[in-house]
Enzyme design. Structure first.
Site, short mmCIF file in Angstrom:
data_model
loop_
_atom_site.label_atom_id
_atom_site.label_comp_id
_atom_site.label_asym_id
_atom_site.label_seq_id
_atom_site.Cartn_x
_atom_site.Cartn_y
_atom_site.Cartn_z
CG HIS A 188 -8.67 -2.88 -2.54
ND1 HIS A 188 -9.64 -2.26 -3.30
CD2 HIS A 188 -8.55 -2.14 -1.42
CE1 HIS A 188 -10.07 -1.19 -2.67
NE2 HIS A 188 -9.43 -1.09 -1.51
CG ASN A 225 -12.20 -0.46 3.53
OD1 ASN A 225 -12.65 -0.82 4.61
ND2 ASN A 225 -10.98 0.03 3.41
CG HIS A 248 -6.77 -2.67 2.98
ND1 HIS A 248 -6.03 -1.53 2.80
CD2 HIS A 248 -7.96 -2.44 2.36
CE1 HIS A 248 -6.73 -0.63 2.13
NE2 HIS A 248 -7.92 -1.16 1.85
CD GLN A 299 -14.72 -0.67 -3.29
OE1 GLN A 299 -15.94 -0.82 -3.13
NE2 GLN A 299 -14.01 -1.42 -4.12
CG ASP A 327 -2.04 1.02 1.08
OD1 ASP A 327 -3.20 0.58 0.95
OD2 ASP A 327 -1.77 2.24 1.10
CB ILE A 328 0.84 4.24 -2.19
CG1 ILE A 328 1.95 5.12 -2.73
CG2 ILE A 328 -0.42 5.03 -1.88
CD1 ILE A 328 1.64 5.70 -4.10
#
Ligand code: AMP
Length: 126
Positions: free
Chosen positions: A110, A97, A112, A104, A35-36
């Site tokens: 996706h 989410n 997490h 979301q 994750d960024i």
């Protein structure tokens, strides 16, 4: 009304290699990348390569092969990142989410995977 997937989303661009990502593992049907904006020492996103908006969309329309691959990739990421529940890992949290109430941001399924520290209780009160 059916699910309407928009190919302009940022994860679709990552899958097309139009923007970079830090890959953790790639399989035939799934991609895991960092994750960024990590919220924990371990924060990895796992996505299917197919055009699915959400977990319910995926569960309804994905092939058995895609579903098995996605779930095994999640388990493999947990092992790679050392947060698995055996062999000394201290555990993790999986979040997906979805939609407005789920807050979301990116409309491509996706999951997490968060870990590497104590994560507190499941939901905040906000
Ligand atoms: P959400 O849709 O709210 O479950 O979360 C979307 C997640 O995608 C957030 O945690 C973002 O930090 C993450 N994100 C957004 N853009 C990128 C990117 N280019 N590379 C990696 N992660 C991203």
């Amino acid at each position: 009304m059916g699910y309407e997937y928009n190919t302009d989303n940022i994860f679709a661009k990552i899958l097309r290699s139009e923007i970079p990502s830090k890959t953790v593992i790639e399989t035939e049907h799934s991609l895991a990348f960092e994750d960024i904006n990590p919220q924990a020492p371990v924060h990895v996103l796992v996505i299917p390569k197919g055009p699915y908006l959400s977990y319910d969309h995926f569960a309804k329309e994905a092939s058995d092969q895609e579903i098995v691959d996605f779930n095994r990739t999640i388990g493999e990421v947990c092992r790679i990142c050392g947060v698995q529940a055996d062999n000394g890992g201290n555990g993790f949290r999986i979040i997906s989410n979805t939609g407005e109430h789920g807050v979301q941001e990116v409309p491509h399924l996706h999951v997490h995977i968060l870990g590497g520290r104590w994560l507190g209780r499941m939901l905040s009160n906000v």
